[in-house]
Motif scaffolding. Structure first.
Motif, short mmCIF file in Angstrom:
data_model
loop_
_atom_site.label_atom_id
_atom_site.label_comp_id
_atom_site.label_asym_id
_atom_site.label_seq_id
_atom_site.Cartn_x
_atom_site.Cartn_y
_atom_site.Cartn_z
N CYS A 7 0.82 -1.19 -0.03
CA CYS A 7 0.06 0.18 0.13
C CYS A 7 0.83 1.35 0.06
O CYS A 7 0.17 2.45 -0.27
N ALA A 8 2.15 1.11 0.36
CA ALA A 8 3.11 2.36 0.41
C ALA A 8 2.89 3.32 1.43
O ALA A 8 3.16 4.48 1.69
N PHE A 9 1.74 2.96 2.44
CA PHE A 9 1.56 3.59 3.69
C PHE A 9 2.66 4.01 4.53
O PHE A 9 3.33 5.14 5.02
N CYS A 10 3.77 3.04 4.49
CA CYS A 10 4.97 3.19 5.17
C CYS A 10 5.76 4.27 4.66
O CYS A 10 6.33 5.07 5.43
N VAL A 11 5.95 4.22 3.36
CA VAL A 11 6.78 5.29 2.73
C VAL A 11 6.09 6.83 2.90
O VAL A 11 6.71 7.82 3.10
N GLU A 12 4.61 6.82 2.98
CA GLU A 12 4.01 8.02 3.22
C GLU A 12 4.18 8.63 4.43
O GLU A 12 4.41 9.68 4.68
N ALA A 13 4.21 7.63 5.45
CA ALA A 13 4.18 8.10 6.96
C ALA A 13 5.65 8.42 7.45
O ALA A 13 5.88 9.18 8.17
N CYS A 14 6.69 7.87 6.58
CA CYS A 14 8.00 8.17 7.11
C CYS A 14 8.49 9.69 6.95
O CYS A 14 8.34 10.35 5.88
N PRO A 15 8.68 10.35 7.96
CA PRO A 15 8.94 11.84 7.83
C PRO A 15 10.52 12.17 7.40
O PRO A 15 10.89 13.08 7.14
N PHE A 16 11.39 10.98 7.35
CA PHE A 16 12.64 11.34 7.00
C PHE A 16 12.92 10.58 5.43
O PHE A 16 13.99 10.46 5.03
N GLY A 17 11.88 10.16 4.86
CA GLY A 17 12.20 9.60 3.51
C GLY A 17 13.36 8.33 3.63
O GLY A 17 14.19 8.18 2.82
N ALA A 18 12.81 7.57 4.62
CA ALA A 18 14.04 6.45 4.81
C ALA A 18 13.46 5.07 4.53
O ALA A 18 14.28 4.12 4.63
N ILE A 19 12.24 4.95 3.81
CA ILE A 19 12.01 3.66 3.24
C ILE A 19 11.32 3.90 2.10
O ILE A 19 10.70 5.09 1.82
N ALA A 20 11.55 3.04 0.89
CA ALA A 20 10.98 3.21 -0.10
C ALA A 20 10.32 1.83 -0.98
O ALA A 20 10.96 0.70 -0.14
#
Ligand code: SF4
Ligand code: SF4
Length: 183
Positions: free
Chosen positions: A107-120
């Protein structure tokens, strides 16, 4: 129901069957759109949501993740597991960062939620395995994914194009003169 003359003619001359056969014949001579995968491949779409990667910082060479846990909190599949300890400078040390990819719904929610752009989510979708363990991605494996599939300009473009806030997206949140309440 009463049969009309038109219906009668259609039945006698098998008009509907002829139409169906004509369509079949037309399709027989139309070039096939099927790709003979894996011999024929097309380039993945930019921004495709496939295998995960942890972003490696250009500056430190380490993972950019600070262990805040937002990605794990927002993940609907609860497939992200983060284990941290407190470092000497009160920053968290991410000892383990793990994703159970078999449970992920991309779903990419993890990418969206990360405030540091640390997961892709990379565009690498061709992976397989014979055991569950092969789909258990550790911090090291996730960093390797970044190096393999997203390093360099590709990673930068990914974030700028898909995850960077755009002026038009935040323009509405700027206080207008009227909303600002004046002096
Ligand atoms: S990937 Fe981002 S949201 Fe997840 S723990 Fe690391 S810094 Fe926080
Ligand atoms: S893509 Fe969605 S389901 Fe998969 S790890 Fe991220 S938040 Fe969880």
């Amino acid at each position: 129901m009463k049969m009309t003359f038109n219906d009668f003619i259609k039945k006698v001359f098998f008009v509907e069957i002829a139409k169906g056969l004509a369509l079949t014949m037309k399709e027989l001579f139309t070039p096939a759109v099927t790709r003979q995968y894996p011999k024929e491949k097309r380039n993945p779409f930019p921004g495709a949501r496939a295998l995960h990667a942890l972003v490696r910082s250009d500056v430190t060479g380490e993972a950019k993740c600070v262990g805040c846990g937002l990605c794990a909190a927002v993940c609907p599949s609860k497939c992200i597991h983060i284990y941290t300890t407190e470092g000497s400078d009160t920053m968290k040390v991410v000892n383990r960062y793990e994703i159970d990819v078999l449970r992920c719904v991309f779903c990419a929610f993890c990418v969206e939620a990360c405030p540091f752009g640390a997961i892709a989510l990379t565009d690498h979708f061709e992976y397989s395995g014979y055991s569950r363990e092969e789909f258990h991605y550790t911090k090291e494996r996730l960093l390797e994914n970044w190096d393999k599939y997203m390093a360099g300009d590709k990673g930068k473009i990914y974030f700028e194009r898909f995850w960077g806030p755009k002026e038009k997206d935040i323009a509405h949140s700027k206080p207008s003169v009227a909303a600002g309440g004046g002096a």
